[in-house]
Scaffold this motif. Structure first.
Motif, PDB file in Angstrom:
ATOM      1  N   LYS A   5      35.712  -7.029  -9.950  1.00  0.00           N
ATOM      2  CA  LYS A   5      34.629  -7.346  -9.014  1.00  0.00           C
ATOM      3  C   LYS A   5      35.035  -8.466  -8.067  1.00  0.00           C
ATOM      4  CE  LYS A   5      31.349  -4.618 -10.726  1.00  0.00           C
ATOM      5  NZ  LYS A   5      30.705  -3.539  -9.932  1.00  0.00           N
ATOM      6  N   PHE A  71      19.578  -0.883  -1.221  1.00  0.00           N
ATOM      7  CA  PHE A  71      20.862  -1.517  -1.525  1.00  0.00           C
ATOM      8  C   PHE A  71      20.776  -3.034  -1.482  1.00  0.00           C
ATOM      9  CE2 PHE A  71      22.090   2.583   0.514  1.00  0.00           C
ATOM     10  CZ  PHE A  71      22.623   3.182  -0.609  1.00  0.00           C
ATOM     11  N   ARG A  75      24.012  -6.371   1.354  1.00  0.00           N
ATOM     12  CA  ARG A  75      25.041  -5.321   1.289  1.00  0.00           C
ATOM     13  C   ARG A  75      24.982  -4.341   2.454  1.00  0.00           C
ATOM     14  NH1 ARG A  75      24.290  -2.024  -3.524  1.00  0.00           N
ATOM     15  NH2 ARG A  75      26.310  -1.107  -3.047  1.00  0.00           N
ATOM     16  N   MET A 133      25.337 -12.103  -6.007  1.00  0.00           N
ATOM     17  CA  MET A 133      25.995 -11.296  -7.028  1.00  0.00           C
ATOM     18  C   MET A 133      25.861 -11.916  -8.414  1.00  0.00           C
ATOM     19  SD  MET A 133      29.464 -10.194  -4.965  1.00  0.00           S
ATOM     20  CE  MET A 133      30.253  -9.421  -6.378  1.00  0.00           C
ATOM     21  N   ARG A 201      27.017  -6.047  -6.012  1.00  0.00           N
ATOM     22  CA  ARG A 201      25.625  -5.769  -6.358  1.00  0.00           C
ATOM     23  C   ARG A 201      24.805  -7.036  -6.183  1.00  0.00           C
ATOM     24  NH1 ARG A 201      27.252  -1.398  -6.036  1.00  0.00           N
ATOM     25  NH2 ARG A 201      27.018   0.391  -7.439  1.00  0.00           N
ATOM     26  N   GLU A 202      23.640  -6.908  -5.586  1.00  0.00           N
ATOM     27  CA  GLU A 202      22.744  -8.051  -5.421  1.00  0.00           C
ATOM     28  C   GLU A 202      21.898  -8.179  -6.681  1.00  0.00           C
ATOM     29  OE1 GLU A 202      20.766  -8.493  -1.612  1.00  0.00           O
ATOM     30  OE2 GLU A 202      22.223  -7.134  -0.685  1.00  0.00           O
ATOM     31  N   ASN A 203      22.407  -8.944  -7.633  1.00  0.00           N
ATOM     32  CA  ASN A 203      21.743  -9.090  -8.930  1.00  0.00           C
ATOM     33  C   ASN A 203      20.745 -10.240  -8.972  1.00  0.00           C
ATOM     34  OD1 ASN A 203      23.379  -7.004 -10.150  1.00  0.00           O
ATOM     35  ND2 ASN A 203      25.070  -8.466 -10.131  1.00  0.00           N
TER      36      ASN A 203
END
Length: 732
Positions: A5, A71, A75, A133, A201-203
């Motif tokens: 990642k 998304f 992103r 992220m 990924r936008e966590n």
């Protein structure tokens, strides 16, 4: 965070720099050598579009969050922004041969302005993506470090491929060749943006707050350190980008070989990364201000060497660019670190915390400095009679290149040094600011919860340094004890004993021993030297990270705020709290006591070895890794070192006394210091040792050694780890 990642994220900056570095290093020489604009006009275009780039950053920074798709917020811009970016990029380096000078100028100005805007709408969301992220500040540092390395490597690779194209700028089909090269770079960039998009990924949920420039300017008027830093940055970036804009002319006309530019760029990159690895040591040894000044002096010496170096001498040129790289890396890294300090200072003097606004101002000033450097360098070349597109230049024109690439940036660097000598925020002053800010934040949180003014939670009795009231004066004040322990010091066994003896709740660290026992051992000791190096070189090798730094700083501050609220909530009825930066959050709270537990490294490793089954070397590595990462996260979130004894009332070596004796010592000290702060009569347990985790049987180790429990060697630490090293809210 898996290394895959981290690498995928860094590819986004490779894509960024395929276009950004192409315009920063090669657009001026393209305009003069291939398109035929004069040096003065090319410099003016470079200067104006860099200033516009600063405005574009502000526009993009206020716009990107308005888009919300499945998304995420950020992103999608990797796809939506990159497509127009590469289109205008290709057109910018595809000026038709038949255009008259006026239309040529219009073509370049409009397309360069469009490129800067499209780049802002791609780079700013990309830079902000790291904070979205992961919440882990250590992992965010890995991401930013990988970004810096990717940026540096891309610059070298680009010069290897592009610089030789300027050997014969009058060759047939040269304009078409550049168009085809730009198309190839555009395709590669799109692929890399897509890889980054797929893997990121936008966590972490993002806040919706916008930058308030009104409050930012109100803060700025009181923030002398920030004003000085921005002034120095203007001239420093002018110096750095003079070299960027003029570097190819040095390679072509002074060194006599355009391809040698790749050697210069490689030397600069080595210098930048090498010094960035040493910045923490420099900061401790000299302080940030003098570290910055020292780096600036090295930068100026590199430019002086460029002015003095003879023609066709690659060795001296490499030494000069190595010095330039050292100066650039040192000043750039320290500038971002000092900028973070000025954000704290701005909050301290004005009550306004403005990461986004402060960094937006710095970013704009830096872009103006970039424009100054590019314009001034080419302007000076023009004054000395440089002729665009000529195969050979006069001696006077060659001297002009020496002056533009050497004297001009050296003077700008010296001006930056002189300005920074007046920077007033020393390390000691900043520590004092942080201490008072953290006390103020705790008071604000207490006052907000109670629905009263902050003045109501400030104690007038300051004999022991406790100035924050958690409860009404004269009311019941149940005991509050914070405990911080090294890995293997026994903190997770001793803390619940103290809570039981004081009759208050035990508040464990964010991740319990039972949870962490399920984690694969290889993950617990996976912090490699490479990972540490990535964190050390964060934001050193890239010039376009201003708002990314602001985003990370803001994310860390929000995580700290969340932790502060949780700590205050959990001790509302008293308690013994393990980790969670309790010694800082509650450092000046009335009725609290702060304990640090330590033990020799070999003893701690022995305990971890016994409990986990790891061999001695792995257990030792685990102790060192977890202690270091907890300290790193404490610094990222709260800007303090949890291993400094002055934060604690008592530091105990648990190697030579039993856990029970340690607990009794803590309780006796608390009762002696606060005899009235006992919520209820403590209930002595039938067996203190029974409070330890029975599944780990800590006394078994003593029996195996032929000793009685509680008489010689202390019970084995029952904890697998004092904190999850990937959690921003875990024990620091």
């Amino acid at each position: 965070m898996p290394r895959s990642k981290v690498i995928a994220y860094s590819l986004g900056d490779v894509a960024n720099n395929l276009t950004f570095m192409m315009t920063s290093m090669f657009l001026t020489v393209y305009m003069t050598e291939i398109v035929g604009l004069s040096a003065g006009v090319a410099g003016l275009v470079y200067g104006l579009t860099k200033i516009w780039a600063g405005v574009a950053d502000l526009i993009a920074g206020q716009t990107v969050d308005r888009v919300n798709t499945r998304f995420g917020h950020l992103r999608p811009w990797l796809l939506m922004g990159s497509t127009p970016l590469v289109i205008v990029f290709v057109l910018l380096f595809s000026v038709p041969a038949g255009l008259n000078p006026t239309m040529t100028l219009v073509w370049i100005v409009l397309l360069d302005a469009a490129f800067q805007l499209a780049y802002s709408f791609t780079n700013i969301p990309y830079g902000s993506l790291s904070a979205a992220m992961t919440q882990d500040p250590v992992d965010r540092s890995k991401l930013s470090g990988a970004r810096s390395i990717a940026s540096a490597i891309t610059g070298v690779a680009l010069t290897i491929f592009i610089a030789p194209q300027f050997k014969d700028t009058a060759a047939d089909g040269i304009r078409l060749r550049f168009t085809l090269i730009m198309i190839a770079l555009a395709v590669v960039a799109l692929v890399l943006y897509f890889i980054c998009f797929v893997n990121a990924r936008e966590n972490v949920p993002r806040g919706t707050g916008k930058i308030s420039f009104k409050s930012t300017f109100a803060m700025l008027r009181k923030n002398r350190p920030l004003l000085i830093l921005c002034s120095g940055a203007f001239f420093l970036l002018g110096a750095i980008f003079t070299a960027n804009a003029i570097g190819m002319y040095v390679a072509i006309y002074i060194l006599g070989n355009a391809s040698w530019m790749s050697w210069l760029m490689a030397a600069q990159t080595v210098g930048t990364i090498a010094i960035a690895s040493l910045v923490p040591t420099i900061t401790v040894r000299f302080g940030k201000r003098y570290g910055y000044v020292l780096s600036g002096i090295i930068l100026a010496l590199g430019y002086v060497l460029v002015f003095l170096m003879p023609e066709n001498n690659l060795v001296i040129a490499i030494v000069a660019w190595l010095l330039i790289g050292i100066g650039t890396g040192g000043t750039n890294s320290l500038m971002f670190s000092m900028q973070a300090d000025t954000v704290d200072y701005g909050e301290y003097v004005s009550g306004i915390r403005a990461e986004g606004g402060s960094y937006s101002i710095l970013s704009f000033i830096r872009k103006c400095g970039q424009g100054l450097g590019g314009w001034l360098g080419l302007f000076v070349m023009g004054l000395f009679g440089y002729v665009s597109g000529a195969h050979e230049q006069t001696e006077e024109a060659i001297r002009g290149i020496h002056v533009a690439a050497g004297v001009v940036p050296a003077v700008l660097a010296v001006i930056a040094i002189v300005i920074m000598l007046a920077y007033p925020l020393s390390g000691e002053a900043h520590e004092n600011v942080i201490a008072q800010l953290n006390e103020r934040r705790t008071q604000d949180s207490v006052a907000s919860t109670a629905g009263v003014d902050r003045a109501r939670v400030i104690s007038e009795q300051k004999g022991d340094g406790r100035t924050t009231l958690l409860r009404k004066p004269g009311g019941v004040n149940p005991p509050i004890v914070t405990i911080f322990g090294q890995r293997g010091s026994g903190a997770t066994s001793i803390s619940p004993m103290v809570a039981q003896m004081l009759g208050v709740p035990y508040i464990e660290q964010k991740f319990s021993s039972a949870e962490l026992a399920q984690v694969d051992e290889s993950q617990l000791i996976s912090d490699s030297g490479f990972d540490r190096w990535l964190r050390a070189v964060s934001y050193s090798g890239s010039q376009e990270t201003d708002l990314a730094v602001a985003t990370e700083l803001s994310a860390n501050h929000k995580a700290a705020q969340t932790n502060t609220r949780e700590v205050l909530e959990k001790v509302s009825n008293g308690g013994v709290i393990l980790g969670r930066n309790g010694a800082l959050v509650l450092g000046r709270a009335v009725g609290t006591m702060h304990i640090r537990l330590i033990a020799p490294e070999d003893k701690r490793a022995e305990r971890v070895e016994y409990q986990t089954g790891l061999d001695r070397s792995a257990a030792l590595a685990q102790c060192r890794m977890e202690d270091r990462i907890r300290a790193e996260m404490a610094h990222k979130l709260y800007r303090f070192d949890p291993n400094q004894d002055e934060y604690y009332d008592l530091t105990i070596n648990t190697a030579s006394v039993t856990y029970k004796q340690v607990a009794e010592t803590i309780v006796a000290l608390y009762r002696s210091k606060y005899p009235d702060n006992i919520a209820a009569a403590p209930q002595e347990p039938a067996s203190i040792d029974a409070l330890a985790d029975p599944e780990n049987e800590p006394n078994r180790e003593e029996k195996a050694r032929g000793t009685e429990p509680g008489t010689a060697a202390p019970p084995v630490d029952v904890d697998v780890t004092d904190a999850d090293p990937t959690s921003p809210e875990a024990d620091r």
